[in-house]
Motif scaffolding. Structure first.
Motif, mmCIF file in Angstrom:
data_model
loop_
_atom_site.group_PDB
_atom_site.id
_atom_site.type_symbol
_atom_site.label_atom_id
_atom_site.label_comp_id
_atom_site.label_asym_id
_atom_site.label_seq_id
_atom_site.Cartn_x
_atom_site.Cartn_y
_atom_site.Cartn_z
ATOM 1 N N THR A 126 0.809 -1.221 0.000
ATOM 2 C CA THR A 126 0.000 0.000 0.000
ATOM 3 C C THR A 126 0.841 1.269 0.000
ATOM 4 O O THR A 126 0.346 2.346 -0.356
ATOM 5 N N GLY A 127 2.094 1.162 0.445
ATOM 6 C CA GLY A 127 2.936 2.345 0.543
ATOM 7 C C GLY A 127 2.578 3.235 1.718
ATOM 8 O O GLY A 127 2.965 4.407 1.764
ATOM 9 N N LYS A 128 1.862 2.668 2.698
ATOM 10 C CA LYS A 128 1.446 3.437 3.879
ATOM 11 C C LYS A 128 1.662 2.611 5.144
ATOM 12 O O LYS A 128 1.339 1.424 5.167
ATOM 13 N N LYS A 129 2.171 3.263 6.176
ATOM 14 C CA LYS A 129 2.269 2.591 7.466
ATOM 15 C C LYS A 129 0.902 2.442 8.105
ATOM 16 O O LYS A 129 0.564 1.400 8.675
ATOM 17 N N ASP A 130 0.123 3.530 8.019
ATOM 18 C CA ASP A 130 -1.236 3.539 8.543
ATOM 19 C C ASP A 130 -2.183 3.420 7.365
ATOM 20 O O ASP A 130 -2.319 4.346 6.567
ATOM 21 N N ILE A 131 -2.830 2.282 7.236
ATOM 22 C CA ILE A 131 -3.663 2.007 6.071
ATOM 23 C C ILE A 131 -4.821 2.990 5.940
ATOM 24 O O ILE A 131 -5.324 3.239 4.843
ATOM 25 N N SER A 132 -5.236 3.587 7.056
ATOM 26 C CA SER A 132 -6.369 4.516 7.017
ATOM 27 C C SER A 132 -5.948 5.949 6.708
ATOM 28 O O SER A 132 -6.790 6.812 6.466
ATOM 29 N N ALA A 133 -4.653 6.222 6.704
ATOM 30 C CA ALA A 133 -4.158 7.579 6.469
ATOM 31 C C ALA A 133 -4.063 7.859 4.970
ATOM 32 O O ALA A 133 -3.834 6.949 4.168
ATOM 33 N N PRO A 134 -4.204 9.123 4.576
ATOM 34 C CA PRO A 134 -4.032 9.472 3.159
ATOM 35 C C PRO A 134 -2.562 9.450 2.771
ATOM 36 O O PRO A 134 -1.674 9.605 3.623
ATOM 37 N N HIS A 135 -2.298 9.262 1.496
ATOM 38 C CA HIS A 135 -0.923 9.363 1.007
ATOM 39 C C HIS A 135 -0.417 10.792 1.209
ATOM 40 O O HIS A 135 -1.093 11.764 0.856
ATOM 41 N N ASN A 136 0.793 10.911 1.761
ATOM 42 C CA ASN A 136 1.407 12.219 1.964
ATOM 43 C C ASN A 136 2.923 12.031 1.964
ATOM 44 O O ASN A 136 3.474 11.409 2.869
ATOM 45 N N HIS A 137 3.588 12.578 0.940
ATOM 46 C CA HIS A 137 5.025 12.348 0.775
ATOM 47 C C HIS A 137 5.865 13.581 1.081
ATOM 48 O O HIS A 137 7.033 13.649 0.679
ATOM 49 N N LYS A 138 5.299 14.557 1.768
ATOM 50 C CA LYS A 138 6.030 15.793 2.025
ATOM 51 C C LYS A 138 7.324 15.538 2.792
ATOM 52 O O LYS A 138 8.400 15.991 2.389
ATOM 53 N N MET A 139 7.244 14.815 3.908
ATOM 54 C CA MET A 139 8.432 14.534 4.706
ATOM 55 C C MET A 139 9.384 13.601 3.963
ATOM 56 O O MET A 139 10.611 13.766 4.047
ATOM 57 N N LEU A 140 8.829 12.646 3.243
ATOM 58 C CA LEU A 140 9.659 11.714 2.482
ATOM 59 C C LEU A 140 10.484 12.466 1.447
ATOM 60 O O LEU A 140 11.707 12.286 1.365
ATOM 61 N N GLU A 141 9.840 13.318 0.679
ATOM 62 C CA GLU A 141 10.561 14.029 -0.374
ATOM 63 C C GLU A 141 11.594 14.990 0.211
ATOM 64 O O GLU A 141 12.709 15.110 -0.306
ATOM 65 N N THR A 142 11.255 15.668 1.297
ATOM 66 C CA THR A 142 12.211 16.574 1.945
ATOM 67 C C THR A 142 13.456 15.817 2.403
ATOM 68 O O THR A 142 14.593 16.273 2.207
ATOM 69 N N THR A 143 13.232 14.655 3.005
ATOM 70 C CA THR A 143 14.351 13.844 3.489
ATOM 71 C C THR A 143 15.219 13.363 2.334
ATOM 72 O O THR A 143 16.455 13.417 2.404
ATOM 73 N N LEU A 144 14.586 12.904 1.259
ATOM 74 C CA LEU A 144 15.347 12.413 0.107
ATOM 75 C C LEU A 144 16.176 13.526 -0.530
ATOM 76 O O LEU A 144 17.338 13.317 -0.906
ATOM 77 N N LYS A 145 15.609 14.708 -0.638
ATOM 78 C CA LYS A 145 16.336 15.827 -1.237
ATOM 79 C C LYS A 145 17.524 16.243 -0.366
ATOM 80 O O LYS A 145 18.569 16.649 -0.890
ATOM 81 N N ASN A 146 17.362 16.142 0.939
ATOM 82 C CA ASN A 146 18.480 16.453 1.831
ATOM 83 C C ASN A 146 19.627 15.465 1.646
ATOM 84 O O ASN A 146 20.809 15.843 1.682
ATOM 85 N N ILE A 147 19.281 14.198 1.450
ATOM 86 C CA ILE A 147 20.308 13.175 1.218
ATOM 87 C C ILE A 147 21.050 13.455 -0.084
ATOM 88 O O ILE A 147 22.273 13.273 -0.189
ATOM 89 N N LEU A 148 20.319 13.923 -1.088
ATOM 90 C CA LEU A 148 20.901 14.140 -2.412
ATOM 91 C C LEU A 148 21.640 15.464 -2.547
ATOM 92 O O LEU A 148 22.345 15.684 -3.537
ATOM 93 N N GLN A 149 21.512 16.330 -1.576
ATOM 94 C CA GLN A 149 22.068 17.676 -1.687
ATOM 95 C C GLN A 149 23.566 17.712 -2.017
ATOM 96 O O GLN A 149 23.999 18.529 -2.850
#
Length: 387
Positions: A126-149
């Motif tokens: 599902t790509g979600k830890k909480d199956i009832s929560a909506p998809h939200n990648h804000k923190m994921l994308e921020t973290t990935l961009k920091n790694i790639l900086q």
């Protein structure tokens, strides 16, 4: 005999009216179905920019329906997103940060995953830890961009490619979940690759088309949009033949994935309508603007020149990926495409669908993905596509 004829007439009239649709309550638009393509239920990408995955997999699901692969179909959009995050990150590092990285993507990304990594059902990933929560990648994308900086800071410094690659994978696993190497589904054991084979989807069957005059027609070129990070080539057709391909696809039972600009004033999300009126918005009165989604409008005639100018001026951008699943005509004979969106069933009064006029589609399409057999044979031959 007379009574039987009367009953038959009533039945026929009732059948016609049952096919009539509209875009919202109190609208005067009356759409008659030209062709419907089977589609799976509308999904919701929620707070992510992953429309490209949702539309691609919706298209693949309709392809599976067309091939008779069952009706209970729901491929995992986030499986595709997870795989592509890693691929884009690797590419970003190798390009010294001089390319695009983010949630956005394109139809070629889904085909790439299908070909190289496989597919899995939604209930498996599902790509979600909480199956009832909506998809939200804000923190994921921020973290990935920091790694790639570090990859974009100084081209003279050394980069630990393996460390960055593994860090990206670890973060994706943490936010989206670890991709299963094997899984059970409906009483059978699969790997992502063996499940992809079971879907009947052949990645080599799908092609990408567009229509722009800054490259030769009947050739393939790298479409210059930021999300085309993998430099996938797209076949180029004159507008009249591009139009012919799209109509032929729907009329012969093939849906197609649709990439388009949705920033136009004529794109009325809540009203279930996308149009390009003949009369410019700047010349409309307030009442005329209010009536756009209520009263059928004469549509602007789209030319190759108009389309190209809008692309060159950034008026047409690669905003959104959707799925074309039918055609209708309004009471004036104007053609519209039936568009399956990924903003949830409650996004409008059309249960998450909307109607895009042919003018809107010809003007604002960036590219489409479809089965190569959906292309008229005479056009496929000009493109050098073997069917």
């Amino acid at each position: 005999m007379k009574n039987k004829i009367t009953l038959l007439l009533f039945a026929l009239v009732g059948s016609v009216f049952s096919q009539e649709k509209t875009n919202k309550k109190d609208s005067e638009y009356r759409f008659t179905v030209v062709k419907n393509i089977d589609a799976t239920p509308v999904q919701n990408q929620n707070m992510t920019s992953t429309c490209w995955s949702f539309s691609s997999l919706s298209f693949f699901e309709s392809e599976m329906l067309r091939m008779g692969k069952g009706k209970d179909l729901n491929l995992s959009e986030m499986y595709v997103v997870r795989q592509v995050y890693s691929l884009k990150a690797d590419n970003y590092v190798r390009m010294h940060g001089k390319t695009n990285f983010g949630e956005g993507g394109g139809f070629p990304d889904a085909v790439l995953v299908l070909k190289n990594s496989g597919m899995v059902p939604e209930e498996v990933y599902t790509g979600k830890k909480d199956i009832s929560a909506p998809h939200n990648h804000k923190m994921l994308e921020t973290t990935l961009k920091n790694i790639l900086q570090p990859a974009s800071l100084d081209e003279t410094q050394k980069i630990d490619f393996s460390f960055i690659h593994n860090s990206i994978s670890a973060v994706c696993d943490e936010y989206l979940g670890k991709v299963p190497e094997k899984f059970e589904y409906k009483g059978k054991s699969y790997t992502p690759k063996s499940y992809a084979e079971a879907t009947g989807l052949n990645p080599d069957d799908y092609v990408f088309l567009t229509s722009f005059s800054h490259h030769p027609f009947y050739s393939a070129f790298v479409l210059e949009i930021p999300d085309n990070w993998n430099w996938q080539t797209t076949y180029n057709l004159p507008l009249n033949e591009f139009k012919e391909v799209m109509e032929n696809a729907i009329n012969t039972g093939y849906s197609f994935a649709w990439g388009a600009d949705v920033s136009e004033k004529g794109f009325m999300r809540a009203d279930g309508l996308a149009i390009i009126p003949e009369k410019p918005f700047s010349q409309m009165s307030d009442d005329e603007r209010k009536n756009l989604s209520v009263q059928p409008q004469k549509q602007l005639q789209i030319t190759q020149e108009l389309r190209q100018k809008a692309f060159d001026n950034y008026e047409t951008q690669d905003d959104h990926g959707m799925h074309m699943v039918g055609m209708v005509k309004d009471q004036n004979g104007t053609l519209y495409y039936v568009v399956k969106n990924s903003w949830g069933k409650d996004s409008n009064q059309c249960d998450g669908y909307f109607y895009a006029s042919e003018s809107y589609v010809l003007f604002k399409t960036t590219s489409i993905m479809l089965h190569k057999k959906a292309i008229p044979s005479s056009i496929a031959k000009k493109l050098g596509i073997a069917q």
